[in-house]
Design an enzyme around this catalytic site. Structure first.
Site, short mmCIF file in Angstrom:
data_model
loop_
_atom_site.label_atom_id
_atom_site.label_comp_id
_atom_site.label_asym_id
_atom_site.label_seq_id
_atom_site.Cartn_x
_atom_site.Cartn_y
_atom_site.Cartn_z
N ARG A 1 0.83 -1.20 0.00
CA ARG A 1 0.00 0.00 0.00
C ARG A 1 0.87 1.26 0.00
NH1 ARG A 1 -4.42 0.31 4.39
NH2 ARG A 1 -5.10 2.02 3.04
N CYS B 1 -0.93 6.30 8.92
CA CYS B 1 -1.28 5.01 8.29
C CYS B 1 -2.36 5.33 7.26
CB CYS B 1 -1.75 4.01 9.35
SG CYS B 1 -3.13 4.60 10.36
#
Length: 282
Positions: free
Chosen positions: A180, A239
């Site tokens: 990611r 995050c």
């Protein structure tokens, strides 16, 4: 003795009957928002309350906020009191994801001035592995008064991240998976990639093969190497939506590196502004 970072299953089991101890089940699934509640109803630690990431530990997500904006702290303080948490309580939080979701409540409580909160190391799996008691009964709660002493310096905005990176006064650590971070996969957010100059440290690296947090000295060496021994106050964590980043904050606290901060909006907030730069790894 108070617990401010981690607690073992055996140690928690000794305190189940103490009225000033409050346990929270924080299990959650980003793929199925109702899964945590279902799991809680099927069995949880005795006395545990359920804290829902979406409903209790976040505000409603809007187009400009990212996926898990910080909660209204006055509302959360009222809920904590209704759950029986006072400023004298020892709070323990757990999940089934190595602390990935429990860490959010750990961080929120500390930001609200409550230091006596610990994550159950490994989580419910360790509890079950040791054949400790489980129940389906809802706890009998005696409401208490919880006073919030909010420290708004514990988190930073997107603008502060931009300015800090431009002036090279912060190190930004991204807790998402390498895929990611690199922009190779993005199963949740509409834009793939990462904040330019952010460093990738997946939160899973804080755990050993058994799901236990690494020893404090190991974590200290790893984070100091990653941040080039910058002061913890110069370290900011992010995050996807400000949840699993708390795991790295917890790891630094375990390591004795107190003072790092959270970019609460994280990637899902960053990409709401199309003028902000996006990087991908080749």
């Amino acid at each position: 003795m108070s617990y401010t970072t981690l607690i073992s299953a055996n140690e928690l089991a000794k305190h189940l009957d103490q009225p000033d101890w409050v346990i929270f089940d924080c299990r959650f699934s980003l793929a199925d928002a109702g899964l945590g509640t279902k799991a809680y109803r099927q069995g949880h630690l005795p006395g545990a309350r359920y804290a829902d990431l979406n409903k209790d530990l976040s505000s409603q997500a809007l187009s400009h906020t990212g996926r898990h904006p910080l909660p209204d702290f006055a509302v959360l303080a009222k809920k904590l009191g209704d759950w029986g948490v006072s400023n004298r309580s020892q709070v323990v939080v757990y999940d089934d994801a190595g602390g990935a979701f429990a860490g959010r409540l750990w961080w929120l409580l500390r930001t609200m001035g409550h230091q006596d909160v610990a994550v159950l190391d490994v989580g419910i799996q360790q509890w079950q592995k040791q054949n400790l008691p489980m129940t389906t009964h809802l706890p009998k709660v005696t409401p208490a008064q919880f006073r919030c002493y909010l420290d708004a310096k514990q988190w930073v905005s997107a603008t502060e991240v931009e300015n800090g990176l431009a002036s090279r006064t912060i190190t930004l650590i991204d807790a998402r998976t390498p895929e990611r971070y690199a922009g190779l996969q993005e199963p949740i957010d509409p834009v793939a990639g990462h904040v330019p100059k952010a460093i990738n440290r997946p939160f899973q690296l804080n755990l050993d093969n058994n799901g236990l947090f690494l020893p404090a000295e190991d974590l200290k060496k790893q984070f100091q190497r990653l941040t080039e021994s910058r002061k913890p106050e110069q370290v900011v964590h992010m995050c996807g939506s400000g949840v699993t980043a708390c795991h790295n904050l917890l790891a630094m606290e375990i390591a004795g590196l107190s003072g790092s901060r959270l970019y609460a909006g994280s990637w899902s907030k960053w990409i709401t502004n199309k003028n902000r730069a996006v990087a991908k790894s080749v």
